[in-house]
Design a protein around this motif. Structure first.
Motif, mmCIF file in Angstrom:
data_model
loop_
_atom_site.group_PDB
_atom_site.id
_atom_site.type_symbol
_atom_site.label_atom_id
_atom_site.label_comp_id
_atom_site.label_asym_id
_atom_site.label_seq_id
_atom_site.Cartn_x
_atom_site.Cartn_y
_atom_site.Cartn_z
ATOM 1 N N PHE A 36 1.171 -6.404 -10.972
ATOM 2 C CA PHE A 36 2.030 -5.570 -10.132
ATOM 3 C C PHE A 36 1.196 -4.553 -9.368
ATOM 4 O O PHE A 36 1.333 -4.409 -8.146
ATOM 5 C CB PHE A 36 3.083 -4.846 -10.981
ATOM 6 C CG PHE A 36 3.896 -3.839 -10.203
ATOM 7 C CD1 PHE A 36 4.981 -4.255 -9.448
ATOM 8 C CD2 PHE A 36 3.554 -2.490 -10.216
ATOM 9 C CE1 PHE A 36 5.721 -3.331 -8.710
ATOM 10 C CE2 PHE A 36 4.289 -1.567 -9.480
ATOM 11 C CZ PHE A 36 5.377 -1.992 -8.731
ATOM 12 N N LEU A 37 0.332 -3.838 -10.072
ATOM 13 C CA LEU A 37 -0.470 -2.803 -9.427
ATOM 14 C C LEU A 37 -1.462 -3.405 -8.430
ATOM 15 O O LEU A 37 -1.659 -2.862 -7.337
ATOM 16 C CB LEU A 37 -1.208 -1.980 -10.488
ATOM 17 C CG LEU A 37 -0.319 -1.155 -11.431
ATOM 18 C CD1 LEU A 37 -1.160 -0.482 -12.508
ATOM 19 C CD2 LEU A 37 0.484 -0.114 -10.655
ATOM 20 N N MET A 38 -2.077 -4.531 -8.799
ATOM 21 C CA MET A 38 -3.008 -5.171 -7.880
ATOM 22 C C MET A 38 -2.295 -5.659 -6.620
ATOM 23 O O MET A 38 -2.812 -5.497 -5.501
ATOM 24 C CB MET A 38 -3.704 -6.350 -8.570
ATOM 25 C CG MET A 38 -4.778 -5.957 -9.566
ATOM 26 S SD MET A 38 -5.509 -7.400 -10.403
ATOM 27 C CE MET A 38 -6.021 -8.385 -8.990
ATOM 28 N N THR A 39 -1.113 -6.251 -6.790
ATOM 29 C CA THR A 39 -0.358 -6.740 -5.636
ATOM 30 C C THR A 39 0.100 -5.589 -4.757
ATOM 31 O O THR A 39 0.106 -5.693 -3.526
ATOM 32 C CB THR A 39 0.858 -7.557 -6.106
ATOM 33 O OG1 THR A 39 0.413 -8.626 -6.942
ATOM 34 C CG2 THR A 39 1.604 -8.150 -4.919
ATOM 35 N N LEU A 40 0.473 -4.483 -5.386
ATOM 36 C CA LEU A 40 0.890 -3.303 -4.625
ATOM 37 C C LEU A 40 -0.255 -2.820 -3.732
ATOM 38 O O LEU A 40 -0.045 -2.478 -2.558
ATOM 39 C CB LEU A 40 1.316 -2.191 -5.586
ATOM 40 C CG LEU A 40 2.109 -1.019 -4.994
ATOM 41 C CD1 LEU A 40 3.424 -1.493 -4.408
ATOM 42 C CD2 LEU A 40 2.354 0.037 -6.064
ATOM 43 N N VAL A 41 -1.463 -2.805 -4.275
ATOM 44 C CA VAL A 41 -2.624 -2.407 -3.481
ATOM 45 C C VAL A 41 -2.911 -3.449 -2.402
ATOM 46 O O VAL A 41 -3.178 -3.113 -1.232
ATOM 47 C CB VAL A 41 -3.862 -2.201 -4.381
ATOM 48 C CG1 VAL A 41 -5.099 -1.912 -3.533
ATOM 49 C CG2 VAL A 41 -3.620 -1.058 -5.367
ATOM 50 N N SER A 42 -2.855 -4.730 -2.782
ATOM 51 C CA SER A 42 -3.131 -5.809 -1.819
ATOM 52 C C SER A 42 -2.151 -5.789 -0.656
ATOM 53 O O SER A 42 -2.488 -6.163 0.474
ATOM 54 C CB SER A 42 -3.069 -7.171 -2.510
ATOM 55 O OG SER A 42 -4.105 -7.321 -3.450
ATOM 56 N N PHE A 43 -0.920 -5.350 -0.943
ATOM 57 C CA PHE A 43 0.121 -5.324 0.087
ATOM 58 C C PHE A 43 -0.285 -4.414 1.244
ATOM 59 O O PHE A 43 0.177 -4.589 2.369
ATOM 60 C CB PHE A 43 1.445 -4.867 -0.529
ATOM 61 C CG PHE A 43 2.658 -5.398 0.181
ATOM 62 C CD1 PHE A 43 2.698 -6.703 0.645
ATOM 63 C CD2 PHE A 43 3.769 -4.589 0.384
ATOM 64 C CE1 PHE A 43 3.814 -7.201 1.295
ATOM 65 C CE2 PHE A 43 4.891 -5.079 1.035
ATOM 66 C CZ PHE A 43 4.911 -6.375 1.487
ATOM 67 N N SER A 44 -1.159 -3.436 0.951
ATOM 68 C CA SER A 44 -1.599 -2.525 2.006
ATOM 69 C C SER A 44 -2.448 -3.235 3.050
ATOM 70 O O SER A 44 -2.631 -2.732 4.161
ATOM 71 C CB SER A 44 -2.390 -1.358 1.397
ATOM 72 O OG SER A 44 -3.601 -1.823 0.808
ATOM 73 N N THR A 45 -3.005 -4.398 2.706
ATOM 74 C CA THR A 45 -3.816 -5.162 3.651
ATOM 75 C C THR A 45 -3.005 -6.231 4.374
ATOM 76 O O THR A 45 -3.552 -6.953 5.203
ATOM 77 C CB THR A 45 -4.985 -5.855 2.915
ATOM 78 O OG1 THR A 45 -4.464 -6.889 2.043
ATOM 79 C CG2 THR A 45 -5.770 -4.853 2.076
ATOM 80 N N LEU A 176 5.955 -17.288 4.207
ATOM 81 C CA LEU A 176 5.382 -17.774 2.961
ATOM 82 C C LEU A 176 4.592 -16.680 2.242
ATOM 83 O O LEU A 176 4.672 -16.542 1.018
ATOM 84 C CB LEU A 176 4.490 -18.979 3.233
ATOM 85 C CG LEU A 176 5.222 -20.238 3.729
ATOM 86 C CD1 LEU A 176 4.221 -21.272 4.229
ATOM 87 C CD2 LEU A 176 6.088 -20.833 2.640
ATOM 88 N N LEU A 177 3.845 -15.898 3.005
ATOM 89 C CA LEU A 177 3.049 -14.834 2.397
ATOM 90 C C LEU A 177 3.929 -13.684 1.898
ATOM 91 O O LEU A 177 3.779 -13.216 0.773
ATOM 92 C CB LEU A 177 2.041 -14.288 3.408
ATOM 93 C CG LEU A 177 0.808 -15.162 3.693
ATOM 94 C CD1 LEU A 177 0.033 -14.589 4.878
ATOM 95 C CD2 LEU A 177 -0.094 -15.248 2.481
ATOM 96 N N ALA A 210 -9.777 -4.195 -7.262
ATOM 97 C CA ALA A 210 -9.319 -5.574 -7.389
ATOM 98 C C ALA A 210 -8.272 -5.906 -6.334
ATOM 99 O O ALA A 210 -8.294 -6.990 -5.733
ATOM 100 C CB ALA A 210 -8.747 -5.806 -8.788
ATOM 101 N N GLY A 211 -7.331 -4.983 -6.110
ATOM 102 C CA GLY A 211 -6.298 -5.235 -5.120
ATOM 103 C C GLY A 211 -6.853 -5.342 -3.712
ATOM 104 O O GLY A 211 -6.440 -6.212 -2.933
#
Length: 295
Positions: A36-45, A176-177, A210-211
Protein backbone atom coordinates in the motif's frame (compact mmCIF):
# COMPACT_ATOMS: atom_id res chain seq x y z
CA UNK A 1 16.55 0.43 -30.82
CA UNK A 2 19.67 0.37 -28.61
CA UNK A 3 18.19 3.14 -26.44
CA UNK A 4 14.97 1.16 -26.04
CA UNK A 5 16.74 -2.05 -25.02
CA UNK A 6 18.95 -0.08 -22.61
CA UNK A 7 15.85 1.49 -21.07
CA UNK A 8 14.42 -2.02 -20.68
CA UNK A 9 17.46 -3.16 -18.72
CA UNK A 10 17.27 0.01 -16.62
CA UNK A 11 13.60 -0.65 -15.88
CA UNK A 12 14.30 -4.15 -14.59
CA UNK A 13 17.24 -2.94 -12.53
CA UNK A 14 14.85 -0.48 -10.87
CA UNK A 15 12.25 -3.21 -10.37
CA UNK A 16 14.87 -5.44 -8.76
CA UNK A 17 15.88 -2.61 -6.42
CA UNK A 18 12.24 -2.23 -5.41
CA UNK A 19 11.96 -5.98 -4.77
CA UNK A 20 15.10 -5.92 -2.61
CA UNK A 21 13.49 -3.15 -0.56
CA UNK A 22 10.42 -5.35 -0.04
CA UNK A 23 12.70 -8.04 1.32
CA UNK A 24 14.41 -5.52 3.60
CA UNK A 25 11.01 -4.46 4.98
CA UNK A 26 9.91 -8.03 5.68
CA UNK A 27 9.18 -8.62 9.35
CA UNK A 28 8.70 -4.92 10.12
CA UNK A 29 5.19 -4.60 8.64
CA UNK A 30 2.66 -6.74 6.76
CA UNK A 31 2.90 -7.21 3.00
CA UNK A 32 -0.42 -5.36 2.70
CA UNK A 33 1.08 -2.29 4.37
CA UNK A 34 4.33 -2.56 2.41
CA UNK A 35 2.56 -2.66 -0.95
CA UNK A 36 0.00 0.00 0.00
CA UNK A 37 2.68 2.49 1.01
CA UNK A 38 4.90 1.66 -1.96
CA UNK A 39 1.99 2.01 -4.39
CA UNK A 40 0.98 5.30 -2.79
CA UNK A 41 4.48 6.64 -3.43
CA UNK A 42 4.58 5.15 -6.95
CA UNK A 43 1.27 6.84 -7.72
CA UNK A 44 3.10 10.17 -7.53
CA UNK A 45 4.98 9.21 -10.71
CA UNK A 46 1.82 8.16 -12.56
CA UNK A 47 1.54 11.45 -14.43
CA UNK A 48 4.85 10.77 -16.14
CA UNK A 49 3.60 7.35 -17.29
CA UNK A 50 0.40 8.62 -18.90
CA UNK A 51 0.62 8.47 -22.70
CA UNK A 52 0.44 11.96 -24.18
CA UNK A 53 -2.38 11.02 -26.54
CA UNK A 54 -4.64 9.73 -23.74
CA UNK A 55 -6.71 11.96 -21.43
CA UNK A 56 -7.38 11.65 -17.69
CA UNK A 57 -11.11 11.61 -18.41
CA UNK A 58 -10.64 8.29 -20.25
CA UNK A 59 -9.54 6.37 -17.15
CA UNK A 60 -12.93 4.68 -16.72
CA UNK A 61 -13.82 4.43 -20.41
CA UNK A 62 -13.46 0.68 -20.85
CA UNK A 63 -14.79 -1.59 -23.57
CA UNK A 64 -14.59 -4.73 -21.41
CA UNK A 65 -14.59 -3.58 -17.78
CA UNK A 66 -15.00 -7.12 -16.40
CA UNK A 67 -11.71 -8.18 -18.00
CA UNK A 68 -9.99 -4.98 -16.89
CA UNK A 69 -11.06 -5.73 -13.32
CA UNK A 70 -9.89 -9.33 -13.73
CA UNK A 71 -6.51 -7.99 -14.81
CA UNK A 72 -6.47 -5.82 -11.66
CA UNK A 73 -7.40 -8.80 -9.47
CA UNK A 74 -4.62 -10.98 -10.88
CA UNK A 75 -2.19 -8.07 -10.44
CA UNK A 76 -3.18 -7.61 -6.80
CA UNK A 77 -2.95 -11.31 -6.00
CA UNK A 78 0.33 -11.75 -7.83
CA UNK A 79 1.80 -8.68 -6.14
CA UNK A 80 0.88 -9.85 -2.65
CA UNK A 81 2.14 -13.38 -3.20
CA UNK A 82 5.32 -12.13 -4.85
CA UNK A 83 5.98 -9.74 -1.97
CA UNK A 84 5.49 -12.55 0.55
CA UNK A 85 7.95 -14.69 -1.43
CA UNK A 86 10.56 -11.91 -1.39
CA UNK A 87 10.24 -11.49 2.38
CA UNK A 88 10.61 -15.22 3.12
CA UNK A 89 12.93 -16.62 0.41
CA UNK A 90 16.39 -15.84 -0.94
CA UNK A 91 15.96 -13.41 -3.83
CA UNK A 92 17.39 -15.80 -6.43
CA UNK A 93 15.00 -18.58 -5.40
CA UNK A 94 12.03 -16.23 -5.52
CA UNK A 95 12.94 -14.99 -9.00
CA UNK A 96 13.55 -18.51 -10.30
CA UNK A 97 10.00 -19.48 -9.35
CA UNK A 98 8.50 -16.21 -10.60
CA UNK A 99 10.24 -16.72 -13.94
CA UNK A 100 7.98 -19.72 -14.51
CA UNK A 101 5.38 -17.19 -15.68
CA UNK A 102 6.06 -17.72 -19.42
CA UNK A 103 5.72 -21.48 -18.95
CA UNK A 104 2.42 -21.08 -17.11
CA UNK A 105 1.23 -18.63 -19.79
CA UNK A 106 2.03 -21.17 -22.50
CA UNK A 107 -0.03 -23.84 -20.73
CA UNK A 108 -2.90 -21.47 -19.92
CA UNK A 109 -3.12 -20.15 -23.48
CA UNK A 110 -4.08 -23.62 -24.75
CA UNK A 111 -7.63 -23.70 -23.27
CA UNK A 112 -8.18 -19.92 -23.08
CA UNK A 113 -6.81 -18.68 -26.40
CA UNK A 114 -6.77 -21.91 -28.36
CA UNK A 115 -3.00 -21.79 -28.87
CA UNK A 116 -1.29 -24.92 -30.10
CA UNK A 117 1.90 -25.92 -28.31
CA UNK A 118 4.47 -27.81 -30.32
CA UNK A 119 7.20 -30.04 -29.00
CA UNK A 120 9.75 -27.20 -28.80
CA UNK A 121 7.69 -25.02 -26.47
CA UNK A 122 6.53 -28.10 -24.57
CA UNK A 123 10.15 -29.09 -24.01
CA UNK A 124 11.01 -25.53 -22.94
CA UNK A 125 8.28 -25.68 -20.30
CA UNK A 126 9.69 -28.93 -18.92
CA UNK A 127 13.22 -27.50 -18.92
CA UNK A 128 11.99 -24.50 -16.94
CA UNK A 129 10.40 -26.73 -14.31
CA UNK A 130 13.57 -28.83 -14.16
CA UNK A 131 15.60 -25.67 -13.57
CA UNK A 132 13.35 -24.68 -10.67
CA UNK A 133 13.80 -28.12 -9.13
CA UNK A 134 17.57 -27.63 -9.25
CA UNK A 135 17.27 -24.25 -7.52
CA UNK A 136 14.78 -25.32 -4.86
CA UNK A 137 15.80 -29.00 -4.57
CA UNK A 138 12.80 -30.32 -2.61
CA UNK A 139 13.88 -33.14 -0.30
CA UNK A 140 17.32 -31.57 0.13
CA UNK A 141 16.15 -28.11 1.15
CA UNK A 142 13.10 -27.33 3.26
CA UNK A 143 10.13 -26.14 1.23
CA UNK A 144 8.39 -23.10 2.69
CA UNK A 145 5.16 -21.23 2.13
CA UNK A 146 7.23 -18.68 0.24
CA UNK A 147 7.97 -21.24 -2.48
CA UNK A 148 4.26 -21.93 -2.91
CA UNK A 149 3.51 -18.19 -2.88
CA UNK A 150 6.07 -17.53 -5.62
CA UNK A 151 4.69 -20.35 -7.78
CA UNK A 152 1.13 -19.04 -7.44
CA UNK A 153 2.37 -15.49 -8.13
CA UNK A 154 3.88 -16.78 -11.40
CA UNK A 155 0.57 -18.45 -12.27
CA UNK A 156 -1.36 -15.24 -11.58
CA UNK A 157 1.19 -13.30 -13.62
CA UNK A 158 0.56 -15.71 -16.49
CA UNK A 159 -3.20 -15.19 -16.15
CA UNK A 160 -2.64 -11.43 -16.18
CA UNK A 161 -0.57 -11.73 -19.34
CA UNK A 162 -3.29 -13.76 -21.05
CA UNK A 163 -5.91 -11.16 -20.10
CA UNK A 164 -3.65 -8.39 -21.42
CA UNK A 165 -3.30 -10.27 -24.71
CA UNK A 166 -7.09 -10.14 -24.99
CA UNK A 167 -7.41 -6.51 -23.87
CA UNK A 168 -4.41 -5.09 -25.74
CA UNK A 169 -6.21 -4.11 -28.97
CA UNK A 170 -9.21 -2.45 -27.28
CA UNK A 171 -8.28 -0.82 -23.95
CA UNK A 172 -6.29 2.33 -23.33
CA UNK A 173 -3.07 2.12 -21.37
CA UNK A 174 -4.27 4.75 -18.88
CA UNK A 175 -7.30 2.59 -18.00
CA UNK A 176 -5.21 -0.54 -17.44
CA UNK A 177 -2.60 1.25 -15.34
CA UNK A 178 -4.98 3.39 -13.25
CA UNK A 179 -7.40 0.58 -12.40
CA UNK A 180 -4.48 -1.51 -11.15
CA UNK A 181 -3.07 1.30 -9.00
CA UNK A 182 -6.47 2.23 -7.56
CA UNK A 183 -7.42 -1.40 -6.89
CA UNK A 184 -4.14 -2.07 -5.07
CA UNK A 185 -4.65 1.00 -2.87
CA UNK A 186 -8.22 -0.02 -1.99
CA UNK A 187 -7.57 -3.71 -1.33
CA UNK A 188 -4.19 -3.46 0.39
CA UNK A 189 -5.26 -0.35 2.29
CA UNK A 190 -8.29 -2.20 3.68
CA UNK A 191 -6.43 -5.35 4.72
CA UNK A 192 -3.47 -3.54 6.24
CA UNK A 193 -5.72 -1.94 8.89
CA UNK A 194 -5.90 -5.19 10.87
CA UNK A 195 -2.15 -5.19 11.54
CA UNK A 196 -1.08 -1.62 10.84
CA UNK A 197 2.18 -0.52 12.43
CA UNK A 198 3.59 2.99 12.37
CA UNK A 199 6.80 2.78 10.32
CA UNK A 200 9.99 4.20 11.74
CA UNK A 201 12.40 6.52 9.91
CA UNK A 202 14.29 3.57 8.36
CA UNK A 203 11.10 1.97 7.06
CA UNK A 204 9.79 5.29 5.73
CA UNK A 205 13.03 5.91 3.83
CA UNK A 206 13.00 2.41 2.31
CA UNK A 207 9.31 2.67 1.33
CA UNK A 208 9.83 6.04 -0.37
CA UNK A 209 12.88 4.75 -2.25
CA UNK A 210 11.11 1.53 -3.25
CA UNK A 211 7.99 3.34 -4.42
CA UNK A 212 9.93 5.87 -6.47
CA UNK A 213 12.23 3.34 -8.17
CA UNK A 214 9.23 1.10 -8.88
CA UNK A 215 7.29 3.99 -10.39
CA UNK A 216 10.20 5.21 -12.46
CA UNK A 217 10.79 1.60 -13.50
CA UNK A 218 7.34 1.64 -15.11
CA UNK A 219 8.21 4.90 -16.85
CA UNK A 220 11.50 3.43 -18.11
CA UNK A 221 9.59 0.42 -19.42
CA UNK A 222 7.14 2.65 -21.30
CA UNK A 223 10.08 4.60 -22.75
CA UNK A 224 11.71 1.32 -23.78
CA UNK A 225 8.66 0.14 -25.70
CA UNK A 226 8.42 3.49 -27.51
CA UNK A 227 12.00 3.22 -28.77
CA UNK A 228 12.29 -0.51 -29.50
CA UNK A 229 9.93 -3.35 -30.46
CA UNK A 230 8.49 -4.95 -27.30
CA UNK A 231 9.84 -8.36 -28.30
CA UNK A 232 13.35 -6.86 -28.14
CA UNK A 233 12.67 -5.36 -24.71
CA UNK A 234 10.96 -8.34 -23.03
CA UNK A 235 14.05 -10.58 -22.65
CA UNK A 236 15.66 -7.87 -20.48
CA UNK A 237 13.49 -9.05 -17.59
CA UNK A 238 15.82 -12.01 -17.09
CA UNK A 239 18.60 -9.63 -16.09
CA UNK A 240 16.78 -9.53 -12.76
CA UNK A 241 18.32 -12.88 -11.83
CA UNK A 242 21.72 -11.15 -11.93
CA UNK A 243 20.48 -8.37 -9.69
CA UNK A 244 18.96 -10.98 -7.37
CA UNK A 245 22.37 -12.60 -6.90
CA UNK A 246 24.12 -9.23 -6.48
CA UNK A 247 21.60 -7.79 -4.00
CA UNK A 248 21.24 -11.10 -2.19
CA UNK A 249 24.98 -11.43 -1.65
CA UNK A 250 25.59 -7.76 -0.88
CA UNK A 251 22.75 -7.06 1.54
CA UNK A 252 21.30 -10.37 2.78
CA UNK A 253 24.20 -12.82 2.86
CA UNK A 254 22.65 -15.04 0.16
CA UNK A 255 24.90 -16.76 -2.37
CA UNK A 256 23.53 -19.62 -4.53
CA UNK A 257 25.71 -22.70 -5.01
CA UNK A 258 26.83 -24.11 -8.37
CA UNK A 259 23.77 -26.39 -8.73
CA UNK A 260 21.43 -23.45 -8.12
CA UNK A 261 23.27 -21.36 -10.72
CA UNK A 262 22.79 -24.21 -13.21
CA UNK A 263 19.08 -24.32 -12.40
CA UNK A 264 18.75 -20.57 -12.86
CA UNK A 265 20.43 -20.85 -16.26
CA UNK A 266 17.84 -23.46 -17.31
CA UNK A 267 14.96 -21.29 -16.08
CA UNK A 268 16.26 -18.23 -17.93
CA UNK A 269 16.92 -20.21 -21.11
CA UNK A 270 13.46 -21.76 -20.99
CA UNK A 271 11.78 -18.41 -20.46
CA UNK A 272 13.71 -16.68 -23.22
CA UNK A 273 12.94 -19.43 -25.71
CA UNK A 274 9.26 -19.39 -24.80
CA UNK A 275 8.99 -15.60 -25.16
CA UNK A 276 10.78 -15.52 -28.51
CA UNK A 277 8.95 -18.56 -29.88
CA UNK A 278 5.53 -17.16 -28.97
CA UNK A 279 6.48 -13.84 -30.55
CA UNK A 280 7.43 -15.66 -33.74
CA UNK A 281 4.19 -17.64 -33.81
CA UNK A 282 1.63 -15.15 -32.51
CA UNK A 283 3.22 -11.70 -32.41
CA UNK A 284 2.03 -11.33 -28.79
CA UNK A 285 4.00 -8.12 -28.19
CA UNK A 286 2.01 -6.22 -30.80
CA UNK A 287 -1.21 -6.99 -28.90
CA UNK A 288 -0.03 -6.85 -25.32
CA UNK A 289 0.66 -3.94 -23.00
CA UNK A 290 4.23 -4.64 -21.97
CA UNK A 291 4.49 -3.73 -18.30
CA UNK A 292 5.35 -5.31 -15.04
CA UNK A 293 2.80 -7.89 -13.95
CA UNK A 294 3.79 -8.09 -10.29
CA UNK A 295 2.56 -4.75 -9.02
Amino acid sequence: MIKGVTAGFLAHALFSSSDACIKALGGTMSVFEILFLMTLVSFSTFGFAKPAQERWSEIFHMHRPHLVLLRAATGIGGGLLGAYAFTTLPLAEAYSLLFLMPAFATVLAIPVLGDRVGWRRGLAVLVGFAGVLLVVRPGFHQLRLGHLAAAFAAALGAASLIVLRILGPTEKRISLLSTLYISVLIVDGTFMLASFTIPGPREIAIVIFAGLVGGFGQIAMLAATRQAPPNRVAPAQYSQIVWAVVFGAAFFGELPDAVAFGGMALVVGSGLFTLLREEQLYGWSRRTLLMRNRE
